[in-house]
Scaffold this motif. Sequence first.
Motif, PDB file in Angstrom:
ATOM      1  N   LYS A  82     -18.191  16.304 -62.638  1.00 29.40           N
ATOM      2  CA  LYS A  82     -19.691  16.186 -63.456  1.00 29.40           C
ATOM      3  C   LYS A  82     -20.177  17.036 -64.860  1.00 29.40           C
ATOM      4  N   TRP A  83     -20.037  16.534 -65.514  1.00 33.46           N
ATOM      5  CA  TRP A  83     -19.987  17.788 -66.787  1.00 33.46           C
ATOM      6  C   TRP A  83     -21.963  17.149 -66.526  1.00 33.46           C
ATOM      7  N   LYS A  84     -21.963  19.132 -67.113  1.00 34.92           N
ATOM      8  CA  LYS A  84     -23.274  19.188 -66.945  1.00 34.92           C
ATOM      9  C   LYS A  84     -23.322  20.690 -67.407  1.00 34.92           C
ATOM     10  N   ALA A  85     -24.285  20.938 -68.380  1.00 32.29           N
ATOM     11  CA  ALA A  85     -24.531  21.936 -69.352  1.00 32.29           C
ATOM     12  C   ALA A  85     -24.501  23.618 -68.273  1.00 32.29           C
ATOM     13  N   PHE A  86     -24.454  24.478 -69.286  1.00 27.22           N
ATOM     14  CA  PHE A  86     -23.749  26.291 -68.666  1.00 27.22           C
ATOM     15  C   PHE A  86     -24.711  26.502 -69.095  1.00 27.22           C
ATOM     16  N   THR A  87     -24.491  26.707 -70.313  1.00 22.97           N
ATOM     17  CA  THR A  87     -25.334  26.941 -71.389  1.00 22.97           C
ATOM     18  C   THR A  87     -26.300  26.686 -72.692  1.00 22.97           C
ATOM     19  N   LEU A  88     -27.422  26.076 -72.430  1.00 23.64           N
ATOM     20  CA  LEU A  88     -27.739  25.795 -73.914  1.00 23.64           C
ATOM     21  C   LEU A  88     -28.469  26.610 -74.668  1.00 23.64           C
ATOM     22  N   PHE A  89     -28.628  26.800 -76.057  1.00 23.11           N
ATOM     23  CA  PHE A  89     -29.331  27.926 -76.859  1.00 23.11           C
ATOM     24  C   PHE A  89     -29.471  26.264 -78.011  1.00 23.11           C
ATOM     25  N   THR A  90     -31.382  26.835 -78.367  1.00 23.33           N
ATOM     26  CA  THR A  90     -31.921  26.353 -79.337  1.00 23.33           C
ATOM     27  C   THR A  90     -32.773  26.821 -80.544  1.00 23.33           C
ATOM     28  N   ALA A  91     -33.167  27.443 -81.336  1.00 21.54           N
ATOM     29  CA  ALA A  91     -33.699  28.453 -82.204  1.00 21.54           C
ATOM     30  C   ALA A  91     -34.142  27.544 -83.352  1.00 21.54           C
ATOM     31  N   MET A  92     -35.652  27.954 -83.787  1.00 23.57           N
ATOM     32  CA  MET A  92     -36.594  27.860 -84.598  1.00 23.57           C
ATOM     33  C   MET A  92     -35.190  28.058 -86.342  1.00 23.57           C
ATOM     34  N   HIS A  93     -34.819  27.373 -87.084  1.00 22.94           N
ATOM     35  CA  HIS A  93     -33.826  27.187 -88.367  1.00 22.94           C
ATOM     36  C   HIS A  93     -34.947  27.896 -89.562  1.00 22.94           C
ATOM     37  N   GLU A  94     -36.072  26.237 -90.143  1.00 25.88           N
ATOM     38  CA  GLU A  94     -37.028  26.034 -91.432  1.00 25.88           C
ATOM     39  C   GLU A  94     -37.929  25.402 -90.400  1.00 25.88           C
ATOM     40  N   LEU A  95     -39.285  25.681 -91.011  1.00 22.44           N
ATOM     41  CA  LEU A  95     -40.111  25.322 -90.939  1.00 22.44           C
ATOM     42  C   LEU A  95     -40.193  23.903 -91.297  1.00 22.44           C
ATOM     43  N   LYS A  96     -40.894  22.461 -91.823  1.00 23.59           N
ATOM     44  CA  LYS A  96     -40.862  21.812 -92.793  1.00 23.59           C
ATOM     45  C   LYS A  96     -41.825  21.454 -93.685  1.00 23.59           C
ATOM     46  N   GLY A  97     -41.338  21.350 -94.758  1.00 14.67           N
ATOM     47  CA  GLY A  97     -42.421  21.786 -95.722  1.00 14.67           C
ATOM     48  C   GLY A  97     -42.656  23.660 -96.631  1.00 14.67           C
TER      49      GLY A  97
END
Length: 643
Positions: A165-180
């Motif tokens: 089964k395809w499963k996530a090993f690592t997931l990375f999320t990061a803020m890049h810019e504030l809207k507005g």
Amino acid sequence: MANVAVIPPDNRTIPSYNRVEPGSNQLAPASYPDVGPLPSVDANAVATEWVNAFNKALSAEDPSVVKGLFGQICCWRDQLGLSWDYHSLYGPERIVSFLKSAPKGSRVMSIQIDDSNATRKPTVAPIDFKGEIRGVASFLTVETPAFRGRGYVRIVAVSLHNGNKWKAFTLFTAMHELKGYEETIGKNRPQGVEHGGKLERKNWQERRTAMENYEGELEPTVLIIGAGQGGLTSAARLQQLQLPTLIIDKNPRVGDNWRNRYLTRNQNNIPIWYDHLPYLPFPPNWPIFTPKDKLAEWFESYARVMELNVWTSTTLTNAKWDEEKRQWTVTLNRQKPDGGTEARTLHPRHIVQATGHSGEMKMPSIKGMDGFKGDLLCHSSQFKGAQHLSEGQKKRAIVVGCCNSGHDIAQDFYEHGYDVTIIQRSSTYVFSSKNGLDVLLAGLYVEGGPETEDADLMFMSVPNAMLKRMHQDATAEISKRDEALLTGLAKAGFKLDDGPDDAGFFMKYFQRGGGYYLDVGCSQLIIDGKIKVKQGQEIEEVKPNGLLFADGELLEADEIIFATGYENMRGTARKIFGDELAERVKDVWGFDQEGELRTMWRRTGHPGFWFFGGNLALCRYYSRMLALQIKAIEEGIMKYEDP
């Protein structure tokens, strides 16, 4: 992938190469998942299916739905996306627990595949250092109510009883810019020259001078202490978010923190591709390794071109925080360009201490130091370079300490004709510049490699526990390539180690900020007997003519340099701001309980006060993260006390 383990309370009970910053945690290396053979796959189809399932799970009211998309060995690493902090969530249970505990659930609303260039498109790629375990990797875009972000996912075919089964090993999320509140770059760049008729118009130079000097009622929102790479990069990011920022530095010129170092010191011997500054990369004819004075000139040029407001020859003489107003009142003593001096009182809402990731010099107190009759006894930070000896002149030097500075200084002494002995009290991780950097930076920070921001994202996407596991293999490969060098050092009596849990350079740097030498020539001098080694003996006393050791040997010296490192950055904060602030902020560097670096580039425990430092690459990357936090506070998007 297990959580990090807490170290024993007494650092002296473990080997020196495994020691950590006081109060920080040991980081257990992660494990690799049990992955079956990778069939021929459509990487885009695999990534698309997983992303769609993930978005559907995020929209569900029950966060536990997300659990089924991650393997049992996994990590979701997040920077300001799930909360206003940095997190590494190891294991599906921890991920679900965190999402359930969040006041409003996941702030991440959705993710999408980023296929905007060839590097970012979904592809089959290794997830380990050796390339033996393969999966599907893809860049991502991240959407939340308040900001846009970037991300990276590694998906593997996990072996289950009913097939893969395809499963996530690592997931990375990061803020890049504030809207507005996007940066003033690209399509948002400033107009520059205003066309048309306008009474009492001020030209660019007049406006620039007024802002640089904070004339009239102008006030900086952010005051930065230190005009090194930390101060310059964070100021550049803040000003692109239209936050008025002032840098102060005690030195006469920007770049003097490098310009004033001993003559042979290079920019930490790290190649150009790793060291670009934000917005203004090095030009294509720049040398691979930057000499210190050239780097100093670049810093000075960078400050001018980026229109950073810098007051050199300036010191902070008083600082008081107003809890109710959430602002500082600071008094600065400034020497002006015309030679005059002035005292200025300003009211920034934030102070960034960018005095380097280390603190005050760590100078040992040894019996007899005041009685030394030689020419020089000092800390490595005070060393200006070896003297040029006249023909027939003989001098003896002792360097106490065997990390980068100790080796560089010993080599400097040798090249100027001194008789040199280097004192090694414990062990050192040594790797050659050529082999070490070829292995550690391969595929990311190389000529013709990915765009710098893409390389940064891929590097940051690896949780530190997994980085430690990968670098166990990388360190073994470097040692194999450096076999002749390491064998020669051992024969010369130099004691070697392979870093924390055999994970080498980066882990020593993150865990304790030192304990390694990136060899650029001194090791061969030791092997050849041109620099002598005194190993494993403590100094009993400084005699008028040298050092007396615990084994009874007296080494005579004309000059003694203590390359014994630095205290925690918190100590510098105590020196500048006093005990009240120092007791309120947390210690800096080393790993927290989730395996993230402590306190640096994140909230310190004192509102309106931030620590910032690190090498050029870390400053380049985390300057954005720091600026986004400050901007969010200033625009009312974030409160300092928010989780």
